[in-house]
Every structure is written in structure tokens, then in C-alpha cells.
Scaffold this motif. Sequence first.
Motif, PDB file in Angstrom:
ATOM      1  N   ASN A  14      -7.230   8.273  11.629  1.00 38.87           N
ATOM      2  CA  ASN A  14      -6.202   7.671  10.786  1.00 38.87           C
ATOM      3  C   ASN A  14      -6.241   8.272   9.380  1.00 38.87           C
ATOM      4  N   ASP A  18      -3.224  10.239   7.588  1.00 37.18           N
ATOM      5  CA  ASP A  18      -2.761   9.877   6.244  1.00 37.18           C
ATOM      6  C   ASP A  18      -2.763  11.085   5.313  1.00 37.18           C
ATOM      7  N   CYS A  21      -0.006  13.614   6.270  1.00 41.08           N
ATOM      8  CA  CYS A  21       1.311  13.075   5.918  1.00 41.08           C
ATOM      9  C   CYS A  21       1.551  13.150   4.416  1.00 41.08           C
ATOM     10  N   GLU A  22       0.525  12.843   3.655  1.00 38.59           N
ATOM     11  CA  GLU A  22       0.643  12.920   2.194  1.00 38.59           C
ATOM     12  C   GLU A  22       0.875  14.362   1.755  1.00 38.59           C
ATOM     13  N   SER A  25       4.393  15.250   2.576  1.00 41.69           N
ATOM     14  CA  SER A  25       5.379  14.263   2.108  1.00 41.69           C
ATOM     15  C   SER A  25       6.204  13.726   3.281  1.00 41.69           C
ATOM     16  N   MET A  26       5.495  13.298   4.312  1.00 37.14           N
ATOM     17  CA  MET A  26       6.136  12.783   5.522  1.00 37.14           C
ATOM     18  C   MET A  26       5.608  11.388   5.829  1.00 37.14           C
ATOM     19  N   THR A  27       6.402  10.637   6.555  1.00 36.39           N
ATOM     20  CA  THR A  27       5.907   9.367   7.073  1.00 36.39           C
ATOM     21  C   THR A  27       5.098   9.655   8.329  1.00 36.39           C
ATOM     22  N   LYS A  28       4.293   8.704   8.737  1.00 34.97           N
ATOM     23  CA  LYS A  28       3.533   8.870   9.976  1.00 34.97           C
ATOM     24  C   LYS A  28       4.484   9.023  11.160  1.00 34.97           C
ATOM     25  N   SER A  29       5.570   8.259  11.144  1.00 36.67           N
ATOM     26  CA  SER A  29       6.547   8.349  12.243  1.00 36.67           C
ATOM     27  C   SER A  29       7.131   9.749  12.340  1.00 36.67           C
ATOM     28  N   ALA A  30       7.525  10.327  11.210  1.00 40.29           N
ATOM     29  CA  ALA A  30       8.104  11.675  11.213  1.00 40.29           C
ATOM     30  C   ALA A  30       7.077  12.697  11.672  1.00 40.29           C
ATOM     31  N   PHE A  31       5.839  12.553  11.204  1.00 42.71           N
ATOM     32  CA  PHE A  31       4.770  13.468  11.592  1.00 42.71           C
ATOM     33  C   PHE A  31       4.536  13.407  13.098  1.00 42.71           C
ATOM     34  N   ARG A  33       6.614  12.351  15.437  1.00 47.78           N
ATOM     35  CA  ARG A  33       7.773  12.895  16.157  1.00 47.78           C
ATOM     36  C   ARG A  33       7.666  14.412  16.255  1.00 47.78           C
TER      37      ARG A  33
END
Length: 63
Positions: A14, A18, A21-22, A25-31, A33
Amino acid sequence: MTVKLSLHLASPLNSLLDKRCEEKSMTKSAFLRKAVALMLAATEVEGRKVVLRDGAEEKEVIL
């Protein structure tokens, strides 16, 4: 179609998610996908050489 997914990740995984994603500059969902899309593409070329490029950097992967 929308699918809800609940994941239970080990703390180190996790934290890595995180961090990535940081950095991107992505959300976890976008990453996730994009990760699923990459895995789907990778299974189509299984056993063949795949070259991943990020600008001038190139990495060769055998799937």
C-alpha cells in the motif's frame, strides 16, 4: 459499467502504491486501471520480447 472493488493490501505494498500514485499525480483507481490494461496487453504478447519506453529510457522485458 462501473465495478466497485475492495482491496486489502499489505502495508508495504500500500505504501508503494501511495508513493507511485503521488509521483505520477494519479489516484489509486487510475493507477490500477492502467496496471490492469498493461497486464491485459502483456498477456497478448506472452513469450515475446516487449520493450517499454519512457522518453529516452528503455527497458526490455520478456513476458
